[in-house]
Structure formats: C-alpha cells, structure tokens
Design a protein around this motif. Structure first.
Motif, PDB file in Angstrom:
ATOM      1  N   PRO A 101     -11.846 -14.027  20.391  1.00 30.65           N
ATOM      2  CA  PRO A 101     -11.151 -15.317  20.357  1.00 30.65           C
ATOM      3  C   PRO A 101     -11.046 -15.844  18.926  1.00 30.65           C
ATOM      4  N   SER A 102      -9.948 -16.487  18.643  1.00 33.35           N
ATOM      5  CA  SER A 102      -9.726 -17.115  17.351  1.00 33.35           C
ATOM      6  C   SER A 102     -10.588 -18.377  17.262  1.00 33.35           C
ATOM      7  N   ALA A 103     -11.015 -18.736  16.054  1.00 30.02           N
ATOM      8  CA  ALA A 103     -11.799 -19.950  15.835  1.00 30.02           C
ATOM      9  C   ALA A 103     -10.896 -21.027  15.233  1.00 30.02           C
ATOM     10  N   ASP A 104     -11.479 -22.200  14.969  1.00 33.76           N
ATOM     11  CA  ASP A 104     -10.706 -23.255  14.305  1.00 33.76           C
ATOM     12  C   ASP A 104     -10.259 -22.781  12.923  1.00 33.76           C
ATOM     13  N   TYR A 105     -11.180 -22.125  12.214  1.00 33.62           N
ATOM     14  CA  TYR A 105     -10.866 -21.512  10.922  1.00 33.62           C
ATOM     15  C   TYR A 105     -11.292 -20.050  10.985  1.00 33.62           C
ATOM     16  N   ASN A 106     -10.438 -19.168  10.490  1.00 29.51           N
ATOM     17  CA  ASN A 106     -10.702 -17.732  10.486  1.00 29.51           C
ATOM     18  C   ASN A 106     -10.576 -17.203   9.063  1.00 29.51           C
ATOM     19  N   PHE A 107     -11.504 -16.328   8.716  1.00 28.21           N
ATOM     20  CA  PHE A 107     -11.469 -15.664   7.415  1.00 28.21           C
ATOM     21  C   PHE A 107     -11.687 -14.168   7.648  1.00 28.21           C
ATOM     22  N   ALA A 108     -10.875 -13.352   7.034  1.00 28.33           N
ATOM     23  CA  ALA A 108     -11.019 -11.899   7.140  1.00 28.33           C
ATOM     24  C   ALA A 108     -10.891 -11.319   5.746  1.00 28.33           C
ATOM     25  N   GLY A 109     -11.737 -10.367   5.452  1.00 26.78           N
ATOM     26  CA  GLY A 109     -11.657  -9.754   4.142  1.00 26.78           C
ATOM     27  C   GLY A 109     -12.481  -8.498   4.067  1.00 26.78           C
ATOM     28  N   GLY A 110     -12.246  -7.761   3.003  1.00 29.91           N
ATOM     29  CA  GLY A 110     -13.001  -6.549   2.773  1.00 29.91           C
ATOM     30  C   GLY A 110     -12.110  -5.435   2.287  1.00 29.91           C
ATOM     31  N   ASP A 111     -12.548  -4.220   2.567  1.00 33.56           N
ATOM     32  CA  ASP A 111     -11.843  -3.022   2.151  1.00 33.56           C
ATOM     33  C   ASP A 111     -10.899  -2.611   3.273  1.00 33.56           C
ATOM     34  N   LEU A 112      -9.623  -2.949   3.117  1.00 27.66           N
ATOM     35  CA  LEU A 112      -8.644  -2.665   4.164  1.00 27.66           C
ATOM     36  C   LEU A 112      -8.191  -1.206   4.150  1.00 27.66           C
ATOM     37  N   ASN A 113      -8.358  -0.539   3.022  1.00 32.04           N
ATOM     38  CA  ASN A 113      -7.964   0.860   2.870  1.00 32.04           C
ATOM     39  C   ASN A 113      -6.477   1.102   3.079  1.00 32.04           C
ATOM     40  N   PHE A 114      -5.666   0.066   2.901  1.00 31.11           N
ATOM     41  CA  PHE A 114      -4.213   0.238   2.920  1.00 31.11           C
ATOM     42  C   PHE A 114      -3.570  -0.891   2.135  1.00 31.11           C
ATOM     43  N   VAL A 115      -2.336  -0.687   1.741  1.00 32.17           N
ATOM     44  CA  VAL A 115      -1.532  -1.736   1.113  1.00 32.17           C
ATOM     45  C   VAL A 115      -0.276  -1.925   1.952  1.00 32.17           C
ATOM     46  N   GLU A 116       0.278  -3.118   1.895  1.00 32.42           N
ATOM     47  CA  GLU A 116       1.511  -3.418   2.630  1.00 32.42           C
ATOM     48  C   GLU A 116       2.739  -3.301   1.749  1.00 32.42           C
ATOM     49  N   ASP A 117       2.554  -3.476   0.463  1.00 34.42           N
ATOM     50  CA  ASP A 117       3.664  -3.545  -0.474  1.00 34.42           C
ATOM     51  C   ASP A 117       3.542  -2.416  -1.490  1.00 34.42           C
ATOM     52  N   ALA A 118       4.644  -1.759  -1.784  1.00 36.74           N
ATOM     53  CA  ALA A 118       4.646  -0.658  -2.751  1.00 36.74           C
ATOM     54  C   ALA A 118       4.145  -1.106  -4.122  1.00 36.74           C
ATOM     55  N   ALA A 119       4.302  -2.381  -4.457  1.00 39.37           N
ATOM     56  CA  ALA A 119       3.845  -2.892  -5.753  1.00 39.37           C
ATOM     57  C   ALA A 119       2.321  -2.923  -5.858  1.00 39.37           C
ATOM     58  N   ASP A 120       1.628  -2.770  -4.719  1.00 38.31           N
ATOM     59  CA  ASP A 120       0.171  -2.835  -4.713  1.00 38.31           C
ATOM     60  C   ASP A 120      -0.502  -1.486  -4.877  1.00 38.31           C
ATOM     61  N   THR A 121       0.277  -0.452  -5.168  1.00 38.53           N
ATOM     62  CA  THR A 121      -0.302   0.866  -5.395  1.00 38.53           C
ATOM     63  C   THR A 121       0.562   1.635  -6.387  1.00 38.53           C
ATOM     64  N   THR A 122      -0.075   2.494  -7.148  1.00 38.22           N
ATOM     65  CA  THR A 122       0.687   3.345  -8.064  1.00 38.22           C
ATOM     66  C   THR A 122       0.927   4.721  -7.446  1.00 38.22           C
ATOM     67  N   GLY A 123       0.449   4.905  -6.223  1.00 37.67           N
ATOM     68  CA  GLY A 123       0.649   6.163  -5.503  1.00 37.67           C
ATOM     69  C   GLY A 123       1.190   5.869  -4.116  1.00 37.67           C
ATOM     70  N   SER A 124       1.121   6.828  -3.244  1.00 41.25           N
ATOM     71  CA  SER A 124       1.620   6.607  -1.884  1.00 41.25           C
ATOM     72  C   SER A 124       0.533   6.757  -0.831  1.00 41.25           C
ATOM     73  N   GLU A 125      -0.670   7.176  -1.223  1.00 42.85           N
ATOM     74  CA  GLU A 125      -1.729   7.491  -0.268  1.00 42.85           C
ATOM     75  C   GLU A 125      -2.192   6.299   0.562  1.00 42.85           C
ATOM     76  N   HIS A 126      -2.103   5.095   0.060  1.00 37.11           N
ATOM     77  CA  HIS A 126      -2.686   3.943   0.731  1.00 37.11           C
ATOM     78  C   HIS A 126      -1.681   3.036   1.441  1.00 37.11           C
ATOM     79  N   ARG A 127      -0.451   3.462   1.592  1.00 39.79           N
ATOM     80  CA  ARG A 127       0.526   2.636   2.311  1.00 39.79           C
ATOM     81  C   ARG A 127       0.158   2.603   3.788  1.00 39.79           C
ATOM     82  N   LEU A 128       0.337   1.453   4.417  1.00 38.93           N
ATOM     83  CA  LEU A 128       0.017   1.285   5.831  1.00 38.93           C
ATOM     84  C   LEU A 128       0.915   2.187   6.666  1.00 38.93           C
ATOM     85  N   ALA A 129       0.299   3.021   7.480  1.00 38.52           N
ATOM     86  CA  ALA A 129       1.060   3.943   8.323  1.00 38.52           C
ATOM     87  C   ALA A 129       1.870   3.166   9.350  1.00 38.52           C
TER      88      ALA A 129
END
Length: 194
Positions: A101-129
């Motif tokens: 369940p969602s709370a009044d305030y939610n925080f998420a963080g850490g090592d996601l092991n992927f990027v959503e935007d090509a500008a966030d990587t200099t390679g292609s290995e970490h793009r979100l499948a």
C-alpha cells in the motif's frame, strides 16, 4: 555484501539506530535501511511483508507516526536486478513493491541498475528493457513518485580501451511530494565525493 544471515552488524556500529535488513545470499544482492533515533522519537518503523521474489532487492520500511493525524511515510530501498536476462526479474521486483500500500509520503531510492534516458549513460548496457517498462511506470504511478534531481553518473566501467569504457546514472532518489509541498521546499539528491 553482508552475510545472508546477518542482522546485527550495524547494531554494533551505530548503537541506538534501528536497522532493517533484506539479505538474499552471500555475495548476491542485499539491502539495509538504517533509521535514526531522532526519527524513532516521532515514528514507529516496521518492515511490511513483501514477496520473496523481492528479497535482497526491495526493502520497504513503513514509518507510522506516534501522533495521530501525522503522515505515514514509506521508504523503499532498491537494489534492482541486473545481469543477463534480468528484465523479468526486475519487473517482478517492481510488481512486488507496487503490491504494497502507498503511504501519505513515499520515498524510493537506491541502485536501480537501469536508466530511462539515453543521456544518462554513455553505453547501452543499462537502458531499461522494454519488457520492464510497464512495471516501472506502474511502480511510479502507484507511489506517486517523481525524481529528485541528481545529474551525476554513479556507475563506471573503465577499460584499457576508451571505446569499451562507459558510465551510467544508476543510483537515483524518488519522492511523492505534491505540487504544494514543492512550493515550500525542493528535494535534492546529493552524492558526496569519496
């Protein structure tokens, strides 16, 4: 990595702090979330149950206020799947988190092991499948999350050949602050120099 049965290491290092662990196996995944005694003065922290598929990858901690009428806070510490054929495991971990369940305030963080935007990587290995995109979007929507700005790359693969070297912005922080919250203050993710 912590030993998969370890539930005491931070107790000896940070007495008075409350540690929540989600260990998987030795050398494979694992997260820990530490709650300051100052926060415990106002909140009761608990670890909600989550699917075993998410063990070592998603660690939820719910902060319930001692004072009635204050806001609940959900912390999601993430160390999402990576490696060969990881998209199905990553999507499963995100679906397990979104079942909470969602709370009044939610925080998420850490090592996601992927990027959503090509500008966030200099390679292609970490793009979100593509297979995991729907699970990621559902996760963000369910917890009303948006990213706190942090432009630094946090993963570096250095090779003897510049063509084989790359970096990515894998570690990120998200919050569920409303527009009125953001009018009062601006969250900032910061990575200190080591």
């Amino acid at each position: 990595h912590l030993n998969h049965l370890d539930t005491y290491t931070f107790f000896t290092i940070l007495p008075g702090w409350t540690a929540f662990y989600s260990n998987k196996s030795n050398g494979r995944a694992g997260t820990v979330t530490l709650i300051s005694p100052t926060i415990i003065d106002d909140y009761t922290p608990t670890q909600p149950a989550i699917s075993p598929d998410a063990a070592g990858h998603v660690l939820p901690v719910m902060l319930t206020p001692h004072t009635k009428g204050d806001h609940t806070i959900l912390l999601l510490n993430l160390y999402l799947a990576t490696g060969k054929q990881h998209a199905a495991r990553l999507a499963s971990q995100l679906r397990a988190a979104a079942a909470l369940p969602s709370a009044d305030y939610n925080f998420a963080g850490g090592d996601l092991n992927f990027v959503e935007d090509a500008a966030d990587t200099t390679g292609s290995e970490h793009r979100l499948a593509a297979y995991a995109v729907g699970a990621w979007e559902n996760f963000l929507t369910h917890f009303r999350l948006r990213e706190a700005a942090q432009p630094l790359h946090t993963y570096y693969s250095i090779s003897t050949s510049i063509a084989n070297s790359h970096s990515s912005r894998l570690d990120r922080l998200f919050h569920s602050y409303s527009e009125s919250d953001l009018a009062l203050f601006q969250p900032l993710a910061h990575i200190p120099p080591i």
